[in-house]
Design a protein around this motif. Structure first.
Motif, PDB file in Angstrom:
ATOM      1  N   UNK A 141       0.859  -1.183   0.000  1.00 27.10           N
ATOM      2  CA  UNK A 141       0.000   0.000   0.000  1.00 27.10           C
ATOM      3  C   UNK A 141       0.897   1.235   0.000  1.00 27.10           C
ATOM      4  N   UNK A 142       0.669   2.132  -0.951  1.00 31.07           N
ATOM      5  CA  UNK A 142       1.414   3.377  -1.037  1.00 31.07           C
ATOM      6  C   UNK A 142       0.447   4.532  -1.242  1.00 31.07           C
ATOM      7  N   UNK A 143       0.781   5.682  -0.657  1.00 38.25           N
ATOM      8  CA  UNK A 143       0.033   6.911  -0.911  1.00 38.25           C
ATOM      9  C   UNK A 143       1.005   7.881  -1.569  1.00 38.25           C
ATOM     10  N   UNK A 144       0.608   8.382  -2.756  1.00 39.23           N
ATOM     11  CA  UNK A 144       1.447   9.296  -3.524  1.00 39.23           C
ATOM     12  C   UNK A 144       0.771  10.656  -3.615  1.00 39.23           C
ATOM     13  N   UNK A 145       1.568  11.722  -3.636  1.00 40.72           N
ATOM     14  CA  UNK A 145       1.000  13.049  -3.856  1.00 40.72           C
ATOM     15  C   UNK A 145       0.983  13.334  -5.355  1.00 40.72           C
ATOM     16  N   UNK A 146       0.570  14.535  -5.748  1.00 43.23           N
ATOM     17  CA  UNK A 146       0.437  14.861  -7.172  1.00 43.23           C
ATOM     18  C   UNK A 146       1.776  14.919  -7.904  1.00 43.23           C
ATOM     19  N   UNK A 147       2.886  15.007  -7.170  1.00 37.19           N
ATOM     20  CA  UNK A 147       4.225  14.991  -7.779  1.00 37.19           C
ATOM     21  C   UNK A 147       4.836  13.590  -7.767  1.00 37.19           C
ATOM     22  N   UNK A 174      -3.985  19.013  -1.954  1.00 37.45           N
ATOM     23  CA  UNK A 174      -3.315  18.341  -3.063  1.00 37.45           C
ATOM     24  C   UNK A 174      -4.221  17.214  -3.563  1.00 37.45           C
ATOM     25  N   UNK A 175      -3.786  16.575  -4.634  1.00 42.09           N
ATOM     26  CA  UNK A 175      -4.454  15.368  -5.129  1.00 42.09           C
ATOM     27  C   UNK A 175      -3.548  14.190  -4.788  1.00 42.09           C
ATOM     28  N   UNK A 176      -4.099  13.217  -4.069  1.00 41.09           N
ATOM     29  CA  UNK A 176      -3.343  12.052  -3.631  1.00 41.09           C
ATOM     30  C   UNK A 176      -3.889  10.816  -4.332  1.00 41.09           C
ATOM     31  N   UNK A 177      -3.029   9.808  -4.460  1.00 43.72           N
ATOM     32  CA  UNK A 177      -3.430   8.535  -5.035  1.00 43.72           C
ATOM     33  C   UNK A 177      -3.033   7.425  -4.074  1.00 43.72           C
ATOM     34  N   UNK A 178      -3.999   6.608  -3.695  1.00 48.22           N
ATOM     35  CA  UNK A 178      -3.724   5.425  -2.889  1.00 48.22           C
ATOM     36  C   UNK A 178      -3.537   4.271  -3.864  1.00 48.22           C
ATOM     37  N   UNK A 192      -8.864  13.956  -3.265  1.00 50.23           N
ATOM     38  CA  UNK A 192      -8.575  15.377  -3.431  1.00 50.23           C
ATOM     39  C   UNK A 192      -8.825  16.090  -2.112  1.00 50.23           C
ATOM     40  N   UNK A 193      -7.803  16.770  -1.615  1.00 53.07           N
ATOM     41  CA  UNK A 193      -7.928  17.549  -0.390  1.00 53.07           C
ATOM     42  C   UNK A 193      -7.930  19.019  -0.766  1.00 53.07           C
ATOM     43  N   UNK A 194      -9.017  19.731  -0.407  1.00 56.17           N
ATOM     44  CA  UNK A 194      -9.159  21.151  -0.761  1.00 56.17           C
ATOM     45  C   UNK A 194      -8.976  22.014   0.470  1.00 56.17           C
TER      46      UNK A 194
END
Length: 194
Positions: A141-147, A174-178, A192-194
């Motif tokens: 399991x990884x969580x990535x940010x938009x970069x 930011x926009x994150x991807x799990x 998406x965290x606003x």
């Protein structure tokens, strides 16, 4: 005692999955009796079900998104050359792949493989992950940010039920991807965290 807790957790996951997604589809895939054909029937499918007929080189021959509550279709396979084909049924809970063999005027179903997908549920700044990992294999399991920078990583090994809660309450906008990777496939959930 641990076995009872595991079984209870599995039952709770299956119950919540069944309740949250509606009725489990009833599927019938039958080789036609006359000529090269295939009959597919699906009752009470969940939203987002797609069917595809794919050849051995991963070329999509036919694709359709389900829109009817009860679906039935007869596929004429007479124009296809002899060989291996795959009938894929994909919905939010699982992917089912039927291996077909076409030889002369005969169509036979050789194998059926089913892959359960993780269930993601977002509520406010929390993301809940449940994955039924029946073979107890390795799950990354990884969580990535938009970069594409890794902000969280975790590996589960030997668990039949993988459960995680991700708290994005104090996360930067930011926009994150799990990303969840098991032995069968890789799954993605965007947050998406606003």
């Amino acid at each position: 005692m641990k076995a009872i807790i595991k079984i209870s957790a599995l039952i709770a996951l299956l119950f919540s999955s069944a309740t949250g997604v509606a009725n489990e589809p009833k599927v019938r895939l039958i080789p036609g009796k006359n000529a090269k054909s295939l009959i597919f029937q699906l009752e009470a499918h969940p939203n987002g079900t797609q069917i595809r007929l794919v050849d051995a080189q991963d070329h999509v021959i036919y694709s359709e998104n389900m829109v009817k509550e009860v679906y039935a279709k007869k596929f004429d396979l007479s124009k296809l050359v002899a060989g291996k084909y795959y009938f894929v049924m994909d919905n939010p809970i699982r992917t089912t792949v039927y291996s077909l063999d076409i030889n002369g005027s005969k169509v036979s179903i050789v194998d059926r493989k089913e892959n359960t997908k993780p269930i993601f549920r977002q509520k406010e700044h929390l993301v809940y992950l449940n994955l039924l990992n029946l073979n107890s294999g390795k799950v990354e399991i990884n969580v990535l940010d938009s970069s594409d920078r890794t902000v969280y990583t975790h590996v589960e090994n030997g668990k039949q039920l993988v459960e995680k809660v991700f708290n994005f309450k104090n996360a930067y906008q930011d926009k994150y991807t799990i990303v969840v990777k098991d032995e069968a496939s890789v799954y993605y959930e965007n947050v998406t965290i606003k």
